[in-house]
Design a protein around this motif. Structure first.
Motif, PDB file in Angstrom:
ATOM      1  N   THR A 162       0.833  -1.200   0.000  1.00 41.33           N
ATOM      2  CA  THR A 162       0.000   0.000   0.000  1.00 41.33           C
ATOM      3  C   THR A 162       0.869   1.253   0.000  1.00 41.33           C
ATOM      4  O   THR A 162       0.605   2.223  -0.724  1.00 41.33           O
ATOM      5  CB  THR A 162      -0.930   0.001   1.218  1.00 41.33           C
ATOM      6  OG1 THR A 162      -1.772  -1.156   1.181  1.00 41.33           O
ATOM      7  CG2 THR A 162      -1.808   1.250   1.233  1.00 41.33           C
ATOM      8  N   LEU A 163       1.925   1.209   0.808  1.00 41.36           N
ATOM      9  CA  LEU A 163       2.854   2.333   0.855  1.00 41.36           C
ATOM     10  C   LEU A 163       3.542   2.536  -0.492  1.00 41.36           C
ATOM     11  O   LEU A 163       3.708   3.666  -0.957  1.00 41.36           O
ATOM     12  CB  LEU A 163       3.894   2.093   1.952  1.00 41.36           C
ATOM     13  CG  LEU A 163       4.964   3.176   2.136  1.00 41.36           C
ATOM     14  CD1 LEU A 163       4.314   4.509   2.499  1.00 41.36           C
ATOM     15  CD2 LEU A 163       5.962   2.751   3.214  1.00 41.36           C
ATOM     16  N   LEU A 164       3.910   1.435  -1.137  1.00 39.65           N
ATOM     17  CA  LEU A 164       4.549   1.525  -2.448  1.00 39.65           C
ATOM     18  C   LEU A 164       3.594   2.125  -3.470  1.00 39.65           C
ATOM     19  O   LEU A 164       3.988   2.962  -4.299  1.00 39.65           O
ATOM     20  CB  LEU A 164       5.011   0.132  -2.900  1.00 39.65           C
ATOM     21  CG  LEU A 164       5.741   0.065  -4.242  1.00 39.65           C
ATOM     22  CD1 LEU A 164       7.044   0.860  -4.191  1.00 39.65           C
ATOM     23  CD2 LEU A 164       6.022  -1.399  -4.623  1.00 39.65           C
ATOM     24  N   ALA A 165       2.319   1.718  -3.430  1.00 35.57           N
ATOM     25  CA  ALA A 165       1.326   2.258  -4.359  1.00 35.57           C
ATOM     26  C   ALA A 165       1.141   3.752  -4.136  1.00 35.57           C
ATOM     27  O   ALA A 165       1.033   4.530  -5.099  1.00 35.57           O
ATOM     28  CB  ALA A 165      -0.001   1.529  -4.183  1.00 35.57           C
ATOM     29  N   ARG A 166       1.119   4.182  -2.886  1.00 27.12           N
ATOM     30  CA  ARG A 166       0.962   5.609  -2.598  1.00 27.12           C
ATOM     31  C   ARG A 166       2.179   6.392  -3.062  1.00 27.12           C
ATOM     32  O   ARG A 166       2.063   7.488  -3.609  1.00 27.12           O
ATOM     33  CB  ARG A 166       0.748   5.812  -1.106  1.00 27.12           C
ATOM     34  CG  ARG A 166      -0.609   5.329  -0.609  1.00 27.12           C
ATOM     35  CD  ARG A 166      -0.712   5.431   0.892  1.00 27.12           C
ATOM     36  NE  ARG A 166      -2.025   4.992   1.373  1.00 27.12           N
ATOM     37  CZ  ARG A 166      -2.311   4.828   2.669  1.00 27.12           C
ATOM     38  NH1 ARG A 166      -1.385   5.071   3.597  1.00 27.12           N
ATOM     39  NH2 ARG A 166      -3.513   4.431   3.023  1.00 27.12           N
ATOM     40  N   ALA A 167       3.360   5.830  -2.851  1.00 28.36           N
ATOM     41  CA  ALA A 167       4.585   6.520  -3.248  1.00 28.36           C
ATOM     42  C   ALA A 167       4.649   6.701  -4.756  1.00 28.36           C
ATOM     43  O   ALA A 167       5.024   7.771  -5.248  1.00 28.36           O
ATOM     44  CB  ALA A 167       5.809   5.744  -2.747  1.00 28.36           C
ATOM     45  N   THR A 168       4.269   5.673  -5.501  1.00 29.06           N
ATOM     46  CA  THR A 168       4.341   5.769  -6.962  1.00 29.06           C
ATOM     47  C   THR A 168       3.186   6.560  -7.533  1.00 29.06           C
ATOM     48  O   THR A 168       3.277   7.064  -8.652  1.00 29.06           O
ATOM     49  CB  THR A 168       4.362   4.357  -7.595  1.00 29.06           C
ATOM     50  OG1 THR A 168       3.208   3.626  -7.166  1.00 29.06           O
ATOM     51  CG2 THR A 168       5.615   3.606  -7.189  1.00 29.06           C
ATOM     52  N   ALA A 169       2.099   6.694  -6.761  1.00 29.71           N
ATOM     53  CA  ALA A 169       0.968   7.490  -7.238  1.00 29.71           C
ATOM     54  C   ALA A 169       1.348   8.950  -7.395  1.00 29.71           C
ATOM     55  O   ALA A 169       0.745   9.674  -8.189  1.00 29.71           O
ATOM     56  CB  ALA A 169      -0.207   7.365  -6.279  1.00 29.71           C
TER      57      ALA A 169
END
Length: 299
Positions: free
Chosen positions: A274-281
């Motif tokens: 989830t953190l990775l998805a937010r960072a790449t968003a």
């Protein structure tokens, strides 16, 4: 004497790795120069003559029937993937098809829709030689965030996951148990090579990796087969740290396959994704599958 064909190589490697105790062959305490089964012992277990089996292993016969191959598979204690590989090798030996470069692999509209609906679930589309044909934003970030996100859309720049596993330090460092990932990559590629002996690109990839990586060459010579449709890996991601993902291969036929990375709900690994998805968003990349845009016309 060494084998002269892929079928003979496979039979020799598997026979050499099988110990008499594994199949109930009594050695009566004799000392052996090598630990594996002798040709005569394997032939007896399979119910064929020793001379016929010797010709088969040495590449002097390509006439093995399906029944004989199944008997050999049983004697060698092969699993279902290995048994199918044995049949593929025998079929290739009979056909002697000329090697050729196959038509380019493409991602269907339905597969691109699947990447869209997966959202924050990391996903990549792999061709049969493990070329990356497409990925969504989290898939790119998880598996190869250091590469150009548009690379899969350009045939000459497409990443190849097997090549990355062995030759790219970033991808190698991603896997805590790199040897397990490497063995899975080689085992899958060997299945493809047996199923598509005419594919010159497969043989070129094997030759390149054998020359550039002693580890690949050693694993390739071992002739182990692994059809890894589901596998769990601990990954060490440079942005979100350690996480454990289940990589699942979704395939409905001979075309490209979608590989997704999932995690248990409410787990630290799910939180990391989830953190990775937010960072790449917030990285400026598109939310859905990475598309070629104006550069797609180069294909």
């Amino acid at each position: 004497m060494t084998a002269k064909t892929p079928l003979g190589d496979f039979l020799l490697a598997r026979r050499s790795r099988l110990r008499p105790d594994d199949v109930g062959v009594d050695t009566y305490g004799e000392r052996r120069r090598v630990p594996g089964l002798r040709r005569e012992e394997l032939a007896l277990l399979a119910g064929v003559s020793a001379s016929y089996y010797t010709r088969l292993e040495q590449g002097e016969s390509a006439s093995a029937s399906a029944e004989v191959l199944d008997a050999l598979a049983g004697a060698l204690l092969l699993d279902e993937s290995e048994r199918r590989h044995l049949h593929d090798l025998a079929r290739a030996g009979r056909g002697r098809r000329r090697r050729q470069r196959p038509a380019p692999e493409r991602v269907s509209a339905a597969t691109r829709q699947l990447l869209d609906v997966l959202g924050d679930v990391p996903a990549i589309v792999l061709g049969r030689r493990s070329d990356v044909l497409a990925w969504n934003r989290p898939g790119h970030a998880l598996f190869a965030g250091h590469l150009d996100p548009d690379a899969p859309q350009l045939p000459r720049e497409r990443p190849n996951m097997t090549r990355l596993v062995f030759l790219d330090p970033h991808v190698r460092e991603l896997y805590a148990d790199w040897p397990s990932k490497a063995a899975a990559a080689v085992g899958g590629l060997r299945l493809v090579a047996g199923r598509h002996p005419e594919d010159v690109a497969v043989h070129a990839l094997v030759g390149e990796l054998s020359a550039k990586s002693a580890e690949f060459a050693s694993l390739w010579a071992d002739h182990r087969i692994r059809a890894c449709t589901v596998a769990e890996y601990e990954m060490r991601h440079p942005l979100v740290g350690s996480l454990t993902v289940t990589q699942q291969t979704l395939s409905s036929g001979p075309g490209p396959a979608v590989v997704v990375a999932t995690t248990p709900p409410d787990s630290p690994s799910r939180a990391a994704l989830t953190l990775l998805a937010r960072a790449t968003a917030h990285s400026g990349l598109p939310a859905g599958p990475v598309r070629a845009g104006a550069r797609a016309g180069r294909e």
